[in-house]
Structure formats: C-alpha cells, structure tokens
Design a protein around this motif. Structure first.
Motif, PDB file in Angstrom:
ATOM      1  N   ALA A 114       0.833  -1.204   0.000  1.00 55.24           N
ATOM      2  CA  ALA A 114       0.000   0.000   0.000  1.00 55.24           C
ATOM      3  C   ALA A 114       0.867   1.254   0.000  1.00 55.24           C
ATOM      4  CB  ALA A 114      -0.925  -0.011   1.216  1.00 55.24           C
ATOM      5  N   GLN A 159      -6.547   3.116   1.892  1.00 60.63           N
ATOM      6  CA  GLN A 159      -6.142   1.709   1.904  1.00 60.63           C
ATOM      7  C   GLN A 159      -4.888   1.520   2.760  1.00 60.63           C
ATOM      8  OE1 GLN A 159      -6.225  -1.420  -1.508  1.00 60.63           O
ATOM      9  NE2 GLN A 159      -4.321  -0.305  -1.716  1.00 60.63           N
ATOM     10  N   PHE A 197     -10.937  -0.410   4.235  1.00 57.61           N
ATOM     11  CA  PHE A 197     -10.861  -1.110   2.958  1.00 57.61           C
ATOM     12  C   PHE A 197     -12.114  -0.859   2.122  1.00 57.61           C
ATOM     13  CE2 PHE A 197      -7.498  -4.693   3.109  1.00 57.61           C
ATOM     14  CZ  PHE A 197      -6.564  -3.816   3.644  1.00 57.61           C
ATOM     15  N   ALA A 212     -11.928   2.712   0.783  1.00 55.93           N
ATOM     16  CA  ALA A 212     -10.934   2.772  -0.284  1.00 55.93           C
ATOM     17  C   ALA A 212     -11.466   2.148  -1.568  1.00 55.93           C
ATOM     18  CB  ALA A 212      -9.653   2.060   0.153  1.00 55.93           C
ATOM     19  N   SER A 213     -12.188   1.035  -1.436  1.00 54.86           N
ATOM     20  CA  SER A 213     -12.747   0.374  -2.617  1.00 54.86           C
ATOM     21  C   SER A 213     -13.810   1.237  -3.284  1.00 54.86           C
ATOM     22  CB  SER A 213     -13.343  -0.978  -2.218  1.00 54.86           C
ATOM     23  OG  SER A 213     -12.335  -1.849  -1.737  1.00 54.86           O
ATOM     24  N   SER A 215     -13.238  -6.636   0.055  1.00 60.13           N
ATOM     25  CA  SER A 215     -13.466  -5.784   1.222  1.00 60.13           C
ATOM     26  C   SER A 215     -14.784  -6.132   1.901  1.00 60.13           C
ATOM     27  CB  SER A 215     -13.460  -4.306   0.808  1.00 60.13           C
ATOM     28  OG  SER A 215     -12.205  -3.929   0.278  1.00 60.13           O
TER      29      SER A 215
END
Length: 222
Positions: free
Chosen positions: A55, A85, A124, A127-128, A159
């Motif tokens: 990351a 992330q 997560f 971030a997705s 996620s």
C-alpha cells in the motif's frame, strides 16, 4: 517490427499477492489446527506487513501525487483510495501484532487471537468505493491502466468479505464467544482470494530490454 514484450506484475501487486496468500492460509482451519494459535497469528501478522509495504508503494512510488488545486476528480479519488487503503493496512498491522502478543500469553482465551479488525475493514470498504469513483473516469487518470473494472470490483468484493468476517469475529461480551467462527474464517479466506486475484491481474507490458510499455488492456487494478 513491433518490439518483443513481456508481462510483469506491478511492483505493489507483489506485496498484495503475497499478503493475500498469508491471510488465506491463516484462515484455513486445518492450518490453524496443525500449527497452533501462535503460528496462525504470526501468519496474519506477516501478511499484514506485506499489505502495508504494498500500500505504501502504491501511494508513494507508483506515480500518484497528492491532490492539489486543479486535480481532476478521478485522480483525486484514486489518490484518496490509495491513502485510505494504506491506513487500513496499518490498522490491520496493529490488530495482528496485538493478537500475536496476546496468544503468546498462556492465559489467553480462545477469542483473544487475531480477528479481522473492524476499523481496518471499514477503511478497505471506503478505499474500494473511492477506487470505483476513480475507475468511472479512468481515461483521465495519471495512468489509465491504474484502475480497471474487474480489478476494482474484485477489491470491493474482497473488502465486503473482510467486513463479513469482522462481523462474524465480534466477541459477545457476556459469553466471550464469537458471533460466527465459520464466517470469521470464511470471510477472511474469500476476501484474501479476491485480493490475490486482483493483484495477479495487475500487470504491465515492458520491452525485453526493460523499457516500460503501455499496459495491456486486460490489466487489473494496481
């Protein structure tokens, strides 16, 4: 004559791939029974370290720049997706290392070992979602191959599975039992497989002499 090319994984993809393998293996009950709680939690801790290295590379070294005035919406969402992330991986580092320390204590309870960190899972998911926003206009990204739909959605599904795992891993205060050990393990395993697949699909074409070339249209999210 068109120069010969070879396909290589993006630098950060190697870290995500290896980290995913560690998480998937650690979530397999047979593995946990064979090696015991200390090595199982150590497996998760090592996987989290690989996630964090990957990351960091993705955010700092792969070409992304912090958003500034005039940054287009896709690049802005892309950078924040990578930043959130990274935060999520750091949260997993904290939880896995704490869990490893806990199981080294001979008085540790069954539920004291590593379980998916809720805050890390939320990070997560965020971030997705940001990656999906970036993918929507990926033709305007700093690298239009940095995000693709199949890679972005594989990460989102992964996620979601990690989120399901976090719910299953919730420890009921009165009894000390997990909501569902089955879903805690299965969610982690399936989520890790999604991340692994997305990482392996993240690849680029280079010339045989090492000169970077345009990434293939089938490349996945970086």
């Amino acid at each position: 004559m068109t120069p010969d090319r070879i396909i290589r994984l993006r630098r950060e993809a190697w870290g995500f791939a290896v980290g995913s393998i560690f998480f998937a293996v650690g979530a397999v009950p047979f593995y946990a029974e064979a090696v015991g709680p200390v090595w199982t939690n150590a497996t998760f801790a090592v996987g989290a370290v690989f996630f964090t290295f990957a990351a960091f590379i993705q955010l700092a070294l792969s070409g992304r720049r912090p958003p500034r005035r005039g940054t287009n919406p896709a690049d802005r969402a892309d950078w924040y997706a990578a930043a959130v992330q990274l935060l999520g991986t750091l949260l997993f580092n904290v939880s896995t290392i704490n869990a490893l320390i806990t199981v080294l204590n001979t008085d540790a309870r069954v539920g004291d070992g590593w379980r998916p960190d809720a805050l890390g899972s939320i990070a997560f998911l965020v971030a997705s979602a940001l990656a999906i926003v970036a993918t929507k206009d990926r033709h305007t990204l700093w690298d239009r191959h940095a995000r693709t739909w199949h890679g972005t959605w594989l990460n989102m599904i992964g996620s979601v599975f990690f989120g399901i795992s976090a719910v299953g891993a919730y420890v009921i205060p009165d009894s000390g039992d997990l909501v569902s050990l089955f879903w805690a393990n299965l969610g982690t395993f399936l989520g890790a497989l999604c991340f692994l697949t997305a990482a392996l699909l993240s690849r680029r074409s280079i010339h045989v002499d090492g000169t970077p070339a345009a990434a293939p249209t089938a490349s996945g999210a970086s």
